[in-house]
Design an enzyme around this catalytic site. Structure first.
Site, PDB file in Angstrom:
ATOM      1  CG  PHE A   1      -3.279  30.843  34.499  1.00 56.83           C
ATOM      2  CD1 PHE A   1      -4.672  31.050  34.453  1.00 56.83           C
ATOM      3  CD2 PHE A   1      -2.516  31.713  34.981  1.00 56.83           C
ATOM      4  CE1 PHE A   1      -5.062  31.903  35.068  1.00 56.83           C
ATOM      5  CE2 PHE A   1      -2.910  32.850  35.493  1.00 56.83           C
ATOM      6  CZ  PHE A   1      -4.263  33.042  35.397  1.00 56.83           C
ATOM      7  CE  LYS A   2      -7.141  31.516  38.594  1.00 54.64           C
ATOM      8  NZ  LYS A   2      -7.883  31.276  37.290  1.00 54.64           N
TER       9      LYS A   2
END
Ligand SMILES: *Cc1c(COP(=O)(O)O)cnc(C)c1O
Length: 497
Positions: A112-113
């Site tokens: 998700f970064k």
């Protein structure tokens, strides 16, 4: 829209400047002076838009020094193919009538970064430009895994930037290591450090505070900066996917306008769930935010008791991106919940630095419990949840997402709350093949990237393209240095010394 520090409210700066500075001089974090309001009409408008249009719109509410044309361009570049492979960027997977998974791992590094780090470098370089900064910026990162690769992909070949990533030689998974060492780009440098994550982190901090080095670099028209999760530029793009998920649920008819929903978030540094809280402050209809921890349950204890205490054992778990004892972004929550009281926040943070603990008053704790629920998940339960979810639903989840799903299950059991809930899915299961295959009860030998194909074979699930491509990659960067060698590596890369 102006920004102030969580420790001192007198200095007001613009969004671009908050992103350039990263952290306030008083040690505090930058927060908006007030939050923009998201009305039902605005939500209704956003339901008709694409992900990148939603992102540009929400970011424009926070970043007034950018035109909407600029933000639209940044978001279009950030969230399109080939970087993001899914047509809706951050899709929902419906498991049953009241449970959806928000998949935030369709970006170039499969965690998700990417949601923030694909757009943040564009905003940062434009902010530097607006601030009249003529020097090049070199981003230094110490990583325990997901952040390093996401930052490399985000800054790769961005004009006016360079990036150096240090990772602990024996502290990342085989997939994560090859993801980093095979990184493409003219402006990137990846190097392993003989030691653990803390050693790499300490080395980076020493480089940041080295005045002589900064003078030398300044003469070469370069300055050092960081891209870590306390930078405002990483938080604002994370607010977007909570709003976007709500819009998608309206669009598919699973909720009515105005209906409240829950989000359950696997939490480490508290950045992701803080963005959810901010969306609630803006007016998004949220019933509960459920903060999920693994065996390192310092946040669960805090939410339950109002006592934050990092004097406790540190466990290495199968969900390594949540192995953390000091959740930096919690400071921003404390600021809002204490009535924007910078003095109170400073006192908590110095108690944390001196004694490793602080206690918030009852009024703050009851505010926390108004919106937050919490829970933690053991290693055994994490593994069992991956196995059960695949067995009963044919849906494969990673270790971090499994922690959240189990915590949601426990929450429902104890509260009887059957509000529609969204589990935030933070990584592709193919990033953590070894644990996931074990959780499925399947034999496997060896390790490395060969396990990617093995997991696909066992589950009949497609491998995300960036990870499928890994097996044909060879490492470009193979150097390893002791902690004392990190500074020399920086000097060499930036100036050929
Ligand atoms: C970084 C990360 C987390 C934790 O997110 P925070 O914003 O630090 O709370 C959870 N899962 C994965 C896969 C991550 O990479």
């Amino acid at each position: 829209m102006l920004y102030q520090s969580t420790r001192n409210g007198t200095d007001l700066i613009s969004g671009a400047e908050a992103i350039v500075r990263g952290i306030s001089e008083d040690g505090g974090l930058f927060v908006p002076q007030s939050f923009p309001v998201l009305t039902d009409d605005m939500i209704n408008l956003l339901t008709k838009k694409t992900y990148s249009e939603r992102a540009a719109y929400i970011m424009s509410l926070f970043l007034n020094d950018f035109s909407s044309t600029e933000l639209t361009e940044f978001c279009e570049e950030a969230y399109r193919e080939p970087g993001f492979t899914h047509s809706s960027t951050a899709p929902l997977h419906k498991l049953d009538k009241i449970t959806h998974f928000l998949e935030l791992w369709h970006g170039p590094t499969c965690a998700f970064k990417d949601m923030a780090l694909q757009v943040m470098p564009r905003v940062l370089t434009a902010s530097l430009h607006k601030a009249g900064e003529a020097r090049d910026v070199c981003i230094l990162v110490a990583t325990s895994g997901d952040t390093g690769k996401a930052a490399l992909e985000g800054f790769r070949d961005v004009p006016g930037t360079k990036i150096i990533v240090f990772y602990p030689r024996d502290g990342v998974s085989d997939v994560q290591e090859l993801q980093m060492t095979s990184q493409a780009g003219e402006n990137v440098y990846v190097i392993s450090v003989e030691g653990n994550f803390d050693d790499a982190q300490t080395g980076v901090k020493a480089i940041f505070s080295n005045k002589e080095l900064s003078t030398v670099l300044n003469e070469k028209r370069i300055f050092l900066s960081s891209a870590n999760s306390i930078n405002w530029g990483r938080l604002v793009p994370q607010i977007v996917y909570y709003v976007s998920a709500y819009c998608d649920l309206l669009n598919c008819g699973d909720i009515e306008p105005g209906e409240k929903i829950n989000f359950c978030v696997p939490t480490g540094n508290f950045g992701n769930i803080l963005a959810a809280y901010y969306s609630e402050l803006m007016g998004l209809r949220i019933n509960k935010l459920i903060c999920a921890s693994n065996r390192n349950d310092v946040l669960t204890q805090f939410i339950k008791t109002g006592v934050y205490d990092k004097n406790r054992p540190f466990y290495t778990t199968v969900s390594p991106s949540m192995d953390i004892l000091v959740s930096s972004n919690l400071e921003r929550l404390l600021f809002e919940l204490s009535g924007k009281n910078g003095g109170a926040v400073s006192a908590y943070m110095s108690a944390l630095a001196d004694e490793g603990r602080y206690i918030v008053p009852g009024a703050v704790q009851s505010e926390i419990n108004r919106i937050f629920a919490c829970g933690h998940c053991s290693e055994t339960d994490t593994m069992a949840t991956i196995g059960d979810t695949f067995k009963h639903h044919g849906y494969l989840i990673d270790t971090h997402t499994a922690v959240a799903y189990k915590v949601l299950d426990d929450y429902r059991e104890t509260t009887g709350d059957n509000t529609l809930s969204v589990v935030v899915s933070t990584a592709s299961p193919f990033k953590f093949c070894d644990s996931v295959i074990t959780a499925l009860g399947q034999p496997h030998s060896g390790g490395g990237v060969a396990l990617i194909d093995r997991l696909a074979e066992i589950t009949g699930t497609a491998v995300p393209a960036p990870l499928a491509a890994l097996k044909d990659q060879t490492p470009r960067f193979t150097e390893s240095v002791p902690v004392e060698g990190m500074e020399a590596a920086v000097r060499w890369f930036l100036g050929g010394e």
